[in-house]
Design a protein around this motif. Sequence first.
Motif, PDB file in Angstrom:
ATOM      1  N   SER A 137       0.824  -1.213   0.000  1.00 26.28           N
ATOM      2  CA  SER A 137       0.000   0.000   0.000  1.00 26.28           C
ATOM      3  C   SER A 137       0.856   1.262   0.000  1.00 26.28           C
ATOM      4  O   SER A 137       0.529   2.247  -0.676  1.00 26.28           O
ATOM      5  CB  SER A 137      -0.941  -0.001   1.207  1.00 26.28           C
ATOM      6  OG  SER A 137      -1.877  -1.053   1.110  1.00 26.28           O
ATOM      7  N   TYR A 138       1.964   1.253   0.747  1.00 24.78           N
ATOM      8  CA  TYR A 138       2.875   2.409   0.723  1.00 24.78           C
ATOM      9  C   TYR A 138       3.443   2.615  -0.686  1.00 24.78           C
ATOM     10  O   TYR A 138       3.556   3.750  -1.174  1.00 24.78           O
ATOM     11  CB  TYR A 138       4.025   2.208   1.710  1.00 24.78           C
ATOM     12  CG  TYR A 138       3.690   2.517   3.147  1.00 24.78           C
ATOM     13  CD1 TYR A 138       3.147   3.748   3.514  1.00 24.78           C
ATOM     14  CD2 TYR A 138       3.946   1.585   4.156  1.00 24.78           C
ATOM     15  CE1 TYR A 138       2.853   4.038   4.841  1.00 24.78           C
ATOM     16  CE2 TYR A 138       3.656   1.868   5.489  1.00 24.78           C
ATOM     17  CZ  TYR A 138       3.107   3.094   5.822  1.00 24.78           C
ATOM     18  OH  TYR A 138       2.815   3.379   7.136  1.00 24.78           O
ATOM     19  N   LYS A 139       3.800   1.512  -1.349  1.00 30.22           N
ATOM     20  CA  LYS A 139       4.347   1.610  -2.704  1.00 30.22           C
ATOM     21  C   LYS A 139       3.313   2.173  -3.676  1.00 30.22           C
ATOM     22  O   LYS A 139       3.637   3.000  -4.541  1.00 30.22           O
ATOM     23  CB  LYS A 139       4.819   0.232  -3.180  1.00 30.22           C
ATOM     24  CG  LYS A 139       6.123  -0.237  -2.550  1.00 30.22           C
ATOM     25  CD  LYS A 139       6.518  -1.606  -3.093  1.00 30.22           C
ATOM     26  CE  LYS A 139       7.872  -2.054  -2.554  1.00 30.22           C
ATOM     27  NZ  LYS A 139       8.248  -3.406  -3.072  1.00 30.22           N
ATOM     28  N   LYS A 140       2.064   1.731  -3.536  1.00 26.26           N
ATOM     29  CA  LYS A 140       1.013   2.229  -4.427  1.00 26.26           C
ATOM     30  C   LYS A 140       0.725   3.706  -4.163  1.00 26.26           C
ATOM     31  O   LYS A 140       0.402   4.457  -5.088  1.00 26.26           O
ATOM     32  CB  LYS A 140      -0.250   1.389  -4.262  1.00 26.26           C
ATOM     33  CG  LYS A 140      -0.121   0.008  -4.900  1.00 26.26           C
ATOM     34  CD  LYS A 140      -1.374  -0.823  -4.729  1.00 26.26           C
ATOM     35  CE  LYS A 140      -1.225  -2.163  -5.441  1.00 26.26           C
ATOM     36  NZ  LYS A 140      -2.403  -3.045  -5.224  1.00 26.26           N
ATOM     37  N   ALA A 141       0.838   4.111  -2.903  1.00 24.69           N
ATOM     38  CA  ALA A 141       0.677   5.536  -2.585  1.00 24.69           C
ATOM     39  C   ALA A 141       1.756   6.347  -3.296  1.00 24.69           C
ATOM     40  O   ALA A 141       1.481   7.394  -3.901  1.00 24.69           O
ATOM     41  CB  ALA A 141       0.754   5.750  -1.076  1.00 24.69           C
ATOM     42  N   LEU A 142       2.989   5.840  -3.262  1.00 28.09           N
ATOM     43  CA  LEU A 142       4.113   6.537  -3.881  1.00 28.09           C
ATOM     44  C   LEU A 142       3.988   6.569  -5.402  1.00 28.09           C
ATOM     45  O   LEU A 142       4.411   7.537  -6.045  1.00 28.09           O
ATOM     46  CB  LEU A 142       5.424   5.860  -3.475  1.00 28.09           C
ATOM     47  CG  LEU A 142       6.722   6.574  -3.867  1.00 28.09           C
ATOM     48  CD1 LEU A 142       6.783   7.967  -3.234  1.00 28.09           C
ATOM     49  CD2 LEU A 142       7.933   5.742  -3.439  1.00 28.09           C
ATOM     50  N   GLU A 143       3.401   5.525  -5.985  1.00 31.77           N
ATOM     51  CA  GLU A 143       3.191   5.496  -7.437  1.00 31.77           C
ATOM     52  C   GLU A 143       2.273   6.628  -7.891  1.00 31.77           C
ATOM     53  O   GLU A 143       2.362   7.095  -9.024  1.00 31.77           O
ATOM     54  CB  GLU A 143       2.587   4.153  -7.853  1.00 31.77           C
ATOM     55  CG  GLU A 143       3.560   2.984  -7.792  1.00 31.77           C
ATOM     56  CD  GLU A 143       2.857   1.652  -8.017  1.00 31.77           C
ATOM     57  OE1 GLU A 143       1.640   1.672  -8.356  1.00 31.77           O
ATOM     58  OE2 GLU A 143       3.494   0.600  -7.844  1.00 31.77           O
ATOM     59  N   ASN A 144       1.395   7.052  -7.001  1.00 27.64           N
ATOM     60  CA  ASN A 144       0.428   8.085  -7.352  1.00 27.64           C
ATOM     61  C   ASN A 144       0.873   9.492  -6.978  1.00 27.64           C
ATOM     62  O   ASN A 144       0.424  10.464  -7.587  1.00 27.64           O
ATOM     63  CB  ASN A 144      -0.919   7.787  -6.679  1.00 27.64           C
ATOM     64  CG  ASN A 144      -1.692   6.693  -7.379  1.00 27.64           C
ATOM     65  OD1 ASN A 144      -2.399   6.947  -8.344  1.00 27.64           O
ATOM     66  ND2 ASN A 144      -1.535   5.461  -6.901  1.00 27.64           N
ATOM     67  N   LYS A 145       1.771   9.588  -5.982  1.00 26.42           N
ATOM     68  CA  LYS A 145       2.200  10.920  -5.551  1.00 26.42           C
ATOM     69  C   LYS A 145       3.491  10.815  -4.747  1.00 26.42           C
ATOM     70  O   LYS A 145       3.666   9.884  -3.957  1.00 26.42           O
ATOM     71  CB  LYS A 145       1.103  11.572  -4.696  1.00 26.42           C
ATOM     72  CG  LYS A 145       1.400  13.008  -4.285  1.00 26.42           C
ATOM     73  CD  LYS A 145       0.260  13.571  -3.447  1.00 26.42           C
ATOM     74  CE  LYS A 145       0.577  14.988  -2.983  1.00 26.42           C
ATOM     75  NZ  LYS A 145      -0.513  15.560  -2.154  1.00 26.42           N
ATOM     76  N   GLU A 146       4.361  11.759  -4.941  1.00 26.50           N
ATOM     77  CA  GLU A 146       5.607  11.819  -4.180  1.00 26.50           C
ATOM     78  C   GLU A 146       5.336  12.451  -2.817  1.00 26.50           C
ATOM     79  O   GLU A 146       4.697  13.502  -2.710  1.00 26.50           O
ATOM     80  CB  GLU A 146       6.639  12.658  -4.940  1.00 26.50           C
ATOM     81  CG  GLU A 146       7.989  12.782  -4.255  1.00 26.50           C
ATOM     82  CD  GLU A 146       8.747  11.472  -4.194  1.00 26.50           C
ATOM     83  OE1 GLU A 146       9.442  11.241  -3.188  1.00 26.50           O
ATOM     84  OE2 GLU A 146       8.628  10.676  -5.149  1.00 26.50           O
ATOM     85  N   HIS A 147       5.803  11.758  -1.745  1.00 21.00           N
ATOM     86  CA  HIS A 147       5.629  12.313  -0.399  1.00 21.00           C
ATOM     87  C   HIS A 147       6.625  11.631   0.543  1.00 21.00           C
ATOM     88  O   HIS A 147       6.785  10.406   0.498  1.00 21.00           O
ATOM     89  CB  HIS A 147       4.201  12.076   0.105  1.00 21.00           C
ATOM     90  CG  HIS A 147       3.830  12.942   1.269  1.00 21.00           C
ATOM     91  ND1 HIS A 147       4.315  12.740   2.546  1.00 21.00           N
ATOM     92  CD2 HIS A 147       3.023  14.036   1.352  1.00 21.00           C
ATOM     93  CE1 HIS A 147       3.821  13.651   3.359  1.00 21.00           C
ATOM     94  NE2 HIS A 147       3.030  14.458   2.662  1.00 21.00           N
ATOM     95  N   PRO A 148       7.287  12.403   1.416  1.00 21.44           N
ATOM     96  CA  PRO A 148       8.278  11.819   2.339  1.00 21.44           C
ATOM     97  C   PRO A 148       7.693  10.727   3.234  1.00 21.44           C
ATOM     98  O   PRO A 148       8.380   9.750   3.557  1.00 21.44           O
ATOM     99  CB  PRO A 148       8.735  13.023   3.175  1.00 21.44           C
ATOM    100  CG  PRO A 148       8.439  14.214   2.337  1.00 21.44           C
ATOM    101  CD  PRO A 148       7.226  13.872   1.539  1.00 21.44           C
ATOM    102  N   ALA A 149       6.432  10.878   3.636  1.00 14.82           N
ATOM    103  CA  ALA A 149       5.813   9.893   4.532  1.00 14.82           C
ATOM    104  C   ALA A 149       5.724   8.520   3.880  1.00 14.82           C
ATOM    105  O   ALA A 149       5.834   7.493   4.561  1.00 14.82           O
ATOM    106  CB  ALA A 149       4.425  10.366   4.947  1.00 14.82           C
ATOM    107  N   TYR A 150       5.545   8.505   2.556  1.00 19.02           N
ATOM    108  CA  TYR A 150       5.437   7.225   1.853  1.00 19.02           C
ATOM    109  C   TYR A 150       6.798   6.519   1.827  1.00 19.02           C
ATOM    110  O   TYR A 150       6.887   5.302   2.021  1.00 19.02           O
ATOM    111  CB  TYR A 150       4.919   7.430   0.431  1.00 19.02           C
ATOM    112  CG  TYR A 150       3.625   8.223   0.334  1.00 19.02           C
ATOM    113  CD1 TYR A 150       2.777   8.367   1.433  1.00 19.02           C
ATOM    114  CD2 TYR A 150       3.255   8.841  -0.866  1.00 19.02           C
ATOM    115  CE1 TYR A 150       1.597   9.100   1.338  1.00 19.02           C
ATOM    116  CE2 TYR A 150       2.076   9.566  -0.969  1.00 19.02           C
ATOM    117  CZ  TYR A 150       1.263   9.705   0.141  1.00 19.02           C
ATOM    118  OH  TYR A 150       0.102  10.431   0.039  1.00 19.02           O
ATOM    119  N   HIS A 151       7.852   7.291   1.605  1.00 21.03           N
ATOM    120  CA  HIS A 151       9.208   6.725   1.624  1.00 21.03           C
ATOM    121  C   HIS A 151       9.539   6.171   3.014  1.00 21.03           C
ATOM    122  O   HIS A 151      10.115   5.081   3.141  1.00 21.03           O
ATOM    123  CB  HIS A 151      10.233   7.794   1.239  1.00 21.03           C
ATOM    124  CG  HIS A 151      10.235   8.140  -0.218  1.00 21.03           C
ATOM    125  ND1 HIS A 151      10.790   7.315  -1.173  1.00 21.03           N
ATOM    126  CD2 HIS A 151       9.742   9.222  -0.880  1.00 21.03           C
ATOM    127  CE1 HIS A 151      10.645   7.872  -2.367  1.00 21.03           C
ATOM    128  NE2 HIS A 151      10.014   9.035  -2.219  1.00 21.03           N
TER     129      HIS A 151
END
Length: 389
Positions: free
Chosen positions: A363-377
């Motif tokens: 889910s974190y990876k899919k979040a990052l695929e849609n938008k760049e954000h430090p929290a996802y990394h």
Amino acid sequence: MKKILTSLLYLSVSTILFADNIQILSAVTKDKVINNAEVILQKSGKSSKVTHSKSNGKATFLGFGDTQESTLIIKKAGYSTLVAQCPCDGLTYALSPNMKNLDGLRAVLTWGKYPSDLDSHLAYKDNHVFFDSKRGDKAHLDVDDTDSYGPETITIVKRQKNKAYIYAVHDYTNGNKNSTKTLGNSGATVRVYIGQTLMRTYKVHPHKIGNIWVVFAIDEEGVFHDINAYLGTTKSSDGVKKIMKDILESRDFASQNTLSQSQKSKAESLNEIGEKAYHHKKYEQAMYKYQEAININSKYGQAYSNLGLVFQRLRRNAEAIWANKKAIGLASGVRKKEIRASSYYNMAKIYESQKKYHKALDSYKKALENKEHPAYHKGIKRTKKALHI
């Protein structure tokens, strides 16, 4: 004296005429009555009336109008709260025990006196759960009812990854009559539970023709799709199995619902009431209003997004995941990627808190695929560490 007696007789008869009797049963154990459940009747402009179910599972109200303006609420510790619009007199209501699995689901079917036998069917790859095949892979038929009213219950203990599901109701009494109207006039209601919450309520449309009601589907990503299609077969249960298999293979989960402008406006109004309740920290009240909005307009993305937030406030994790998945499925327009990223992130945090690190990482990876954000990394880094990757 005659006038007084006549008045007393009229009062007595009118009170009896407004005596509402309901039966409360377990959704998962056949004929098990639920006693001491709190039963509340609410009506706009009037004080609520409260009673409790007796040892036989019945609850009675005197002098309370049984109309569409009345709302029935049934509560008992360990069970999902049931909310239903009246008329209620003479009906059976089934309480669903709370579910703990994040990927679990329960569908509870109830109906009126006719027909005597409605059947629940759940189809998914290599499985078809119904009265003649009660157990499937991580799903089973809890209760099979053949003498009117229900409940008839199917539980998905754990939804299988990358599998789609379809749920349907079959009029077994008229199993070979493909042009019957009995199912449409049965008063059938399907209530879907996730976690500790009644998530969706589906009601059969009166006067519809057919002995099969295809109610909803769940796609491979876990997103709900309302179908509400009325079909017919002359081959009873075998015909139902064939139709459901064809729908699964075609992936045709298109809704048959038509929505008027007044219905859309009503849903928007309910959502606004929910938002006001949310801002006043009345989270449960907000939840009910968002759900009412969704039951009217099942494609109302903002209501699903709001519902996901309120579920997190109420610490209802399974429900929050369901709402976020639907918000992802409905995301569109210029904010599509932002909504999807936010929803995946919300799910990732829930999975991580439950130590379901593989799902959290995905889910974190899919979040990052849609938008760049430090929290996802940071989330990806944490879950990889937990998985020793």
